[in-house]
Design a protein around this motif. Structure first.
Motif, PDB file in Angstrom:
ATOM      1  N   ALA A 140      26.800  52.811  84.909  1.00 38.45           N
ATOM      2  CA  ALA A 140      27.461  53.151  85.899  1.00 38.45           C
ATOM      3  C   ALA A 140      28.902  52.841  85.066  1.00 38.45           C
ATOM      4  O   ALA A 140      30.356  53.626  85.087  1.00 38.45           O
ATOM      5  N   ARG A 141      29.089  51.194  84.803  1.00 38.50           N
ATOM      6  CA  ARG A 141      30.565  50.879  84.006  1.00 38.50           C
ATOM      7  C   ARG A 141      31.057  51.667  82.569  1.00 38.50           C
ATOM      8  O   ARG A 141      31.841  51.913  82.410  1.00 38.50           O
ATOM      9  N   ARG A 187      29.783  62.599  90.852  1.00 35.81           N
ATOM     10  CA  ARG A 187      29.571  61.071  89.693  1.00 35.81           C
ATOM     11  C   ARG A 187      29.343  59.667  91.296  1.00 35.81           C
ATOM     12  O   ARG A 187      28.258  59.018  90.959  1.00 35.81           O
ATOM     13  N   LYS A 233      38.786  66.724  87.519  1.00 38.64           N
ATOM     14  CA  LYS A 233      38.423  65.671  88.244  1.00 38.64           C
ATOM     15  C   LYS A 233      37.865  65.224  89.765  1.00 38.64           C
ATOM     16  O   LYS A 233      36.899  64.208  90.225  1.00 38.64           O
ATOM     17  N   LEU A 276      34.914  58.424  81.039  1.00 35.34           N
ATOM     18  CA  LEU A 276      36.042  59.539  82.294  1.00 35.34           C
ATOM     19  C   LEU A 276      36.817  59.351  82.955  1.00 35.34           C
ATOM     20  O   LEU A 276      38.124  60.059  82.495  1.00 35.34           O
ATOM     21  N   LYS A 277      37.521  57.848  82.567  1.00 36.93           N
ATOM     22  CA  LYS A 277      39.151  57.704  82.715  1.00 36.93           C
ATOM     23  C   LYS A 277      39.607  57.163  81.946  1.00 36.93           C
ATOM     24  O   LYS A 277      40.550  58.254  81.794  1.00 36.93           O
ATOM     25  N   GLU A 313      34.123  63.675  89.890  1.00 35.82           N
ATOM     26  CA  GLU A 313      34.460  62.148  91.627  1.00 35.82           C
ATOM     27  C   GLU A 313      32.724  62.948  92.571  1.00 35.82           C
ATOM     28  O   GLU A 313      32.240  61.464  92.772  1.00 35.82           O
ATOM     29  N   ASP A 347      32.230  55.528  83.594  1.00 39.63           N
ATOM     30  CA  ASP A 347      33.207  55.457  84.891  1.00 39.63           C
ATOM     31  C   ASP A 347      34.003  55.281  83.377  1.00 39.63           C
ATOM     32  O   ASP A 347      35.700  55.895  83.418  1.00 39.63           O
ATOM     33  N   SER A 348      33.922  54.576  82.643  1.00 37.34           N
ATOM     34  CA  SER A 348      34.840  54.082  81.406  1.00 37.34           C
ATOM     35  C   SER A 348      35.218  55.900  80.499  1.00 37.34           C
ATOM     36  O   SER A 348      36.212  55.335  79.778  1.00 37.34           O
TER      37      SER A 348
END
Length: 376
Positions: free
Chosen positions: A97-98, A86, A79, A104-105, A83, A101-102
């Motif tokens: 990008a969105r 990223r 993580k 990864l999260k 990050e 991020d989704s």
């Protein structure tokens, strides 16, 4: 540093007068004893030994720095490392990008976030894929998550954390897009009839020019660059809600697509009846200073589907209008390379996977053509 000597029976006091060549002996970086010969003078032999020593010192320093860097980043959790990685993905469009991020999260960090970077190997990656499978994660998401994980681990390999890529030998999730639902000519005609002027225009642009819906709502009459050519220069970005560069294109890049006469007439007629602002035909109905938003079009499509189930059958989506364009081109035997370019696909492989079943059979036509040529 090493030694300089001669392979002869003369004493060292006689070497300067002896005709036998000098030899140097030293240890390589691996620690193996190594010799080089053929030096006519002691000066040349010593000079060569000095060069080797300097190269070993530099390599040792570089190796030490690389090891220090690998140790420092290797102790980080996935993580923490991801990050930092990223932050370097500045080239991504807002929607991409969105999406990253989704992934990864929601899919990668919950499984691998606390794992140390230096603990990854092919078994860890394979277990990650199996975890997604057990959770009934969709194949498309599995494939995308694997691609992002691979990108992070490849970056770590370049940094020196691994001598190998932990994804080597791992079979990635196999995602194959389903066959596209394509409207018939009659269904397309019905859709045009039940929609308003705005939907008819978008229907024409998607089915006649192969535009994405986000590109169609950015239609500009000034982009008609020839009687039969439309230049697609931008789209309405769903994240920023403003005009933006095309998908898979850099800012300022464009693609040109065929403009059938009927579609050109549709554009010009809409402009004549409804006007335009800076050449743009479609604007937000609540604020004409803003672009027309793709979600408004999607909302209208859903309302039409509920009210006209016979005209818009189950399985047909707004994007099916774009599939109509591709299917007609391929049925007309237009090269798939041209179709991929007009559709704006990132790669020819994507076009092939989606529309391969629409391409006319080539074995029969090849046999007939070859038979004709052989007879001639």
């Amino acid at each position: 540093m090493g030694t300089v000597f001669k392979r002869c029976n003369h004493s060292s006091d006689e070497w300067s007068r002896c005709q036998h060549p000098y030899v140097i002996r030293y240890r390589s970086l691996s620690g193996r004893q190594t010799e080089q010969g053929g030096f006519r003078t002691q000066t040349k032999a010593v000079s060569r030994l000095s060069e080797i020593h300097a190269a070993k010192s530099q390599a040792s320093s570089s190796s030490g720095f690389r090891q220090e860097r690998a140790d420092r980043y290797g102790r980080m959790t996935f993580k923490e490392y991801a990050e930092q990685w990223r932050l370097g993905q500045r080239h991504l469009a807002p929607s991409s990008a969105r999406h990253l991020d989704s992934l990864l999260k929601h899919h990668i960090f919950p499984v691998l976030g606390s794992r140390r970077m230096n603990s990854f190997d092919h078994r860890v990656v394979d277990d990650f894929i199996r975890t997604l499978e057990v959770a009934d994660t969709g194949l498309a998401t599995q494939s995308n998550a694997f691609d992002k994980l691979s990108a992070v681990l490849t970056d770590a390999q370049r940094l020196g954390i691994y001598d190998f890529n932990p994804t080597d030998g791992v079979k990635p999730p196999q995602y194959t897009p389903g066959r596209a639902t394509i409207p018939t000519v009659e269904q397309l005609r019905n859709i045009r009839q039940i929609g308003d002027d705005r939907l008819r225009l978008i229907c024409d642009l998607m089915s006649g020019c192969g535009m994405r819906n986000s590109e169609a709502v950015a239609v500009n009459i000034d982009n008609i660059v020839a009687d039969n050519v439309y230049r697609i220069t931008e789209q309405v970005n769903q994240a920023t809600k403003d005009y933006d560069r095309l998908k898979h294109r850099k800012s300022g890049e464009y693609r040109e697509v065929p403009l059938p006469p009927r579609i050109r007439q549709s554009i010009e007629q809409y402009a004549a009846e409804h006007g335009s602002i800076d050449g743009y035909l479609l604007r937000d109905p609540r604020d004409s200073s803003r672009p027309f938003q793709p979600y408004l079009l999607q909302n209208q499509w859903q309302r039409l589907k509920r009210a006209n189930r016979a005209a818009i059958p189950d399985g047909m989506v707004l994007y099916s209008l774009r599939h109509f364009f591709a299917s007609r081109c391929l049925q007309l035997r237009i090269p798939i390379t041209d179709v991929a370019d007009w559709m704006g696909h990132k790669s020819l492989d994507m076009t092939f996977r989606i529309y391969r079943h629409l391409m006319p059979g080539s074995i029969k036509s090849a046999a007939e053509s070859l038979d004709f040529a052989l007879v001639a």
